[in-house]
Design a protein around this motif. Sequence first.
Motif, PDB file in Angstrom:
ATOM      1  N   LYS A 113       0.844  -1.195   0.000  1.00  0.00           N
ATOM      2  CA  LYS A 113       0.000   0.000   0.000  1.00  0.00           C
ATOM      3  C   LYS A 113       0.878   1.244   0.000  1.00  0.00           C
ATOM      4  O   LYS A 113       0.675   2.181  -0.757  1.00  0.00           O
ATOM      5  N   GLN A 114       1.853   1.200   0.892  1.00  0.00           N
ATOM      6  CA  GLN A 114       2.741   2.354   1.035  1.00  0.00           C
ATOM      7  C   GLN A 114       3.492   2.654  -0.240  1.00  0.00           C
ATOM      8  O   GLN A 114       3.639   3.804  -0.629  1.00  0.00           O
ATOM      9  N   ALA A 115       3.956   1.580  -0.887  1.00  0.00           N
ATOM     10  CA  ALA A 115       4.720   1.772  -2.117  1.00  0.00           C
ATOM     11  C   ALA A 115       3.840   2.445  -3.170  1.00  0.00           C
ATOM     12  O   ALA A 115       4.272   3.378  -3.852  1.00  0.00           O
ATOM     13  N   VAL A 116       2.592   1.974  -3.294  1.00  0.00           N
ATOM     14  CA  VAL A 116       1.688   2.551  -4.288  1.00  0.00           C
ATOM     15  C   VAL A 116       1.403   4.019  -3.964  1.00  0.00           C
ATOM     16  O   VAL A 116       1.439   4.885  -4.838  1.00  0.00           O
ATOM     17  N   MET A 117       1.145   4.282  -2.693  1.00  0.00           N
ATOM     18  CA  MET A 117       0.849   5.660  -2.293  1.00  0.00           C
ATOM     19  C   MET A 117       2.046   6.574  -2.519  1.00  0.00           C
ATOM     20  O   MET A 117       1.906   7.709  -2.963  1.00  0.00           O
ATOM     21  N   ALA A 118       3.219   6.050  -2.186  1.00  0.00           N
ATOM     22  CA  ALA A 118       4.430   6.861  -2.343  1.00  0.00           C
ATOM     23  C   ALA A 118       4.656   7.191  -3.820  1.00  0.00           C
ATOM     24  O   ALA A 118       5.024   8.312  -4.173  1.00  0.00           O
ATOM     25  N   ALA A 119       4.416   6.190  -4.692  1.00  0.00           N
ATOM     26  CA  ALA A 119       4.593   6.420  -6.127  1.00  0.00           C
ATOM     27  C   ALA A 119       3.618   7.484  -6.613  1.00  0.00           C
ATOM     28  O   ALA A 119       3.967   8.337  -7.431  1.00  0.00           O
ATOM     29  N   PHE A 120       2.408   7.443  -6.091  1.00  0.00           N
ATOM     30  CA  PHE A 120       1.416   8.452  -6.495  1.00  0.00           C
ATOM     31  C   PHE A 120       1.826   9.827  -5.981  1.00  0.00           C
ATOM     32  O   PHE A 120       1.781  10.814  -6.699  1.00  0.00           O
ATOM     33  N   ALA A 121       2.257   9.860  -4.722  1.00  0.00           N
ATOM     34  CA  ALA A 121       2.642  11.134  -4.112  1.00  0.00           C
ATOM     35  C   ALA A 121       3.801  11.775  -4.869  1.00  0.00           C
ATOM     36  O   ALA A 121       3.873  12.996  -4.987  1.00  0.00           O
ATOM     37  N   SER A 122       4.690  10.934  -5.415  1.00  0.00           N
ATOM     38  CA  SER A 122       5.848  11.510  -6.103  1.00  0.00           C
ATOM     39  C   SER A 122       5.558  11.759  -7.577  1.00  0.00           C
ATOM     40  O   SER A 122       6.445  12.107  -8.343  1.00  0.00           O
ATOM     41  N   GLY A 123       4.319  11.522  -7.995  1.00  0.00           N
ATOM     42  CA  GLY A 123       3.931  11.875  -9.351  1.00  0.00           C
ATOM     43  C   GLY A 123       4.217  10.811 -10.399  1.00  0.00           C
ATOM     44  O   GLY A 123       4.067  11.053 -11.592  1.00  0.00           O
ATOM     45  N   GLN A 124       4.607   9.613  -9.982  1.00  0.00           N
ATOM     46  CA  GLN A 124       4.910   8.565 -10.965  1.00  0.00           C
ATOM     47  C   GLN A 124       3.658   7.918 -11.534  1.00  0.00           C
ATOM     48  O   GLN A 124       3.707   7.248 -12.555  1.00  0.00           O
ATOM     49  N   THR A 125       2.538   8.076 -10.842  1.00  0.00           N
ATOM     50  CA  THR A 125       1.288   7.460 -11.293  1.00  0.00           C
ATOM     51  C   THR A 125       0.323   8.562 -11.712  1.00  0.00           C
ATOM     52  O   THR A 125       0.279   9.613 -11.076  1.00  0.00           O
ATOM     53  N   ASP A 126      -0.446   8.299 -12.777  1.00  0.00           N
ATOM     54  CA  ASP A 126      -1.403   9.302 -13.230  1.00  0.00           C
ATOM     55  C   ASP A 126      -2.754   9.143 -12.552  1.00  0.00           C
ATOM     56  O   ASP A 126      -3.376  10.099 -12.133  1.00  0.00           O
TER      57      ASP A 126
END
Length: 687
Positions: A521-534
């Motif tokens: 969960k954290q990894a997904v959230m972190a990726a979103f927070a850093s702008g890697q996910t649209d």
Amino acid sequence: MAELALHTPLSQLPGIGPAREAALAKLGLCTVADLLAYFPRDYEDRTVRENIWTLPLEEPVCFAAMVAEPFRTSYIRKGMELTKGRVVDGTAQVDVTFFNQSYVSKLLQPGETYSFYGKLTGGSGFRRQMANPVFEKEGSSAFTGGIMPVYPLTAGISAKLMASLQRNAALCVPQIRETLPEDIRRENQLAPAEFSYRAIHFPQSWEELQSARRRLMFEELFCLNLGLTLIRGRRSQHEAIPFAKQNLAGFTQSLPFTLTDAQLRSAREAAEDLAQPVPMNRLLQGDVGSGKTVVAAACAFLAWENGCQSALMAPTELLAQQHLKTMETLLGGTGMRIALLTGSMTAAQKRKCREALEDGEIDLIVGTHALLSEGVAFRRLGLVVTDEQHRFGVDQRAALSAKSGGTFRPHVLVMSATPIPRTLALMIYGDLDLSVIDQLPPGRTPVDTMLIGEDKRQRLYGFVRKQVGLGRQVYIVCPAVDQEDEEGMKAAEQFGRTLQQKVFPDLKVAIVHGKMKVADKQAVMAAFASGQTDVLVSTTVIEVGVDVPNASLMIIENADRFGLSQLHQLRGRVGRGQHQSYCVLISDNRNEMTRKRLKTLCATTDGFLIAEEDLKLRGPGDFFGSRQHGLPQLKLASLEGDMRLLHQAQDAARALLAKDPDLTRPDHEPLRARVEQLFRENRDIFN
Ligand code: ADP
Ligand code: MG
């Protein structure tokens, strides 16, 4: 059987062997008194009606009819028998069918009249149909002929058994003591205890039921209020370290922005409490984005100035990490030493952190539940801040308070983004003082909210592309995790995959939900927070606190499935940066109430207004109904909402405690016993 009394164990009742005794215990039922306090969850109107022809279709009804021809059973296929017959009254005939209940053909005798309870469906002319009705001989009243209570059940305890147990227990109703003083009952027009306990189980009319419920609800709210007020009084018996140095200006001047008036007022209210030698116990309420964290930082600053440590506890790792970052920004310039303690850290990291805490080398520790674990001790803990209050119970707050490292208790600040109307907050958090941040920091553009139907879905996808094209990010929230149900409720897992494969193959779509491992969960959230996910497709796990200022579009699938306040929380995930943000509610639900609810959200972004509206539409049941707030579970108050009753109970409690502050007067003994019972899990209230 010995004489039945309130304290008689259920095992002494006829038909209750060890197996049923255990099943009853599962429902929390051990004595006759427990049974009487076990209220129906619903009622069915089984009053026998006349004129079948005029009865509504597709909803449960009860009527009397004569069996016009014998019931016959035919064999349909393996394991499936159909028993069919015809019953009539003067106005219509009903074809009655039973599946796999061939024995009914012996019970239903031609020429005899029975009362039936079930759903009528339409037929041509004067014919109706009914499948698998409940029935009994006309004039008996075990299953028909009045208002029937429906009890919550469990395996091994049938409705029939529960009904017979309740009939037994009813013999003891006269033994129930009246808890409410005469004058309070008179002033508030409340029915006596004996009447109420009888009528809640065996109402003779809807009016009776209504007045029974009103009285019992009042009693619950009244006792809750008494208990909470007593807790609040007890708090002042503890000692706390007064924070005499109050250089609040020193803190505010170091900030990169000016505090809003509301923030400043809240900080001052807290500072005043902190200067006292009794522990502060304050609830800081503010809408999402109103800037609560900085008020917490101000308190931590005062603690540090006065030689004390502070702890900030968040409900998730992600939030804890975010708070750490924020605190470092807000307090970095002061020289305070700030650290993180969460469950996912290595054993060595945790040990080091614990040692530093004990040696007083950390001034502010930010963490999760890990802070509550054994082995965590402080040198001089002067302040505890918990974020998102409703996720922590009263006892968890107490557990952290007990770790102060001295004979004193730390001051406590509780932050909540659930904008509960003031009156209700005082009730729910009756042991807390309240500060409200009712103002957003300047320069925010309100989120543009709209309600759309499925027909606009393709256009919406175009809008998603447009936002992503502008460099923004998008949340899509679904009500379910991994299985779309028959009513078409979107599930994050499935829907996320479909979106990635079929709709947005060229965009980066990620999925997050509560069933995933914490680290994932954290990894997904972190990726979103850093702008890697649209696009982030999720369940409501993102509801609380995450801060991604670049996200500008929040889409909520099956929006009708969510409560108004919850939708507002979700919407609060966008509009946190300088970009114009949008919230799109998708729902094809035509229910008038539902649409009214959703339209309210489109019309305003004021969380308190929304909460008031939610409360008006749904009643306080949702707040009392959930166990999350750590208060005693209420039985009745969660069934329906009545704000007026809440106020009356509150006023009555206040008046009573003015006369008998510790509830020790002999004539208040039954009341005191009832309050203690309500707070059974927190026995120490009265000691
Ligand atoms: P919440 O109440 O939802 O916890 P936060 O404390 O996370 O809100 O604050 C939301 C954002 O607003 C943060 O980025 C914070 O730095 C900013 N902020 C808080 N107070 C002010 C202010 N007075 N002026 C400008 N920005 C502020
Ligand atoms: Mg926050």
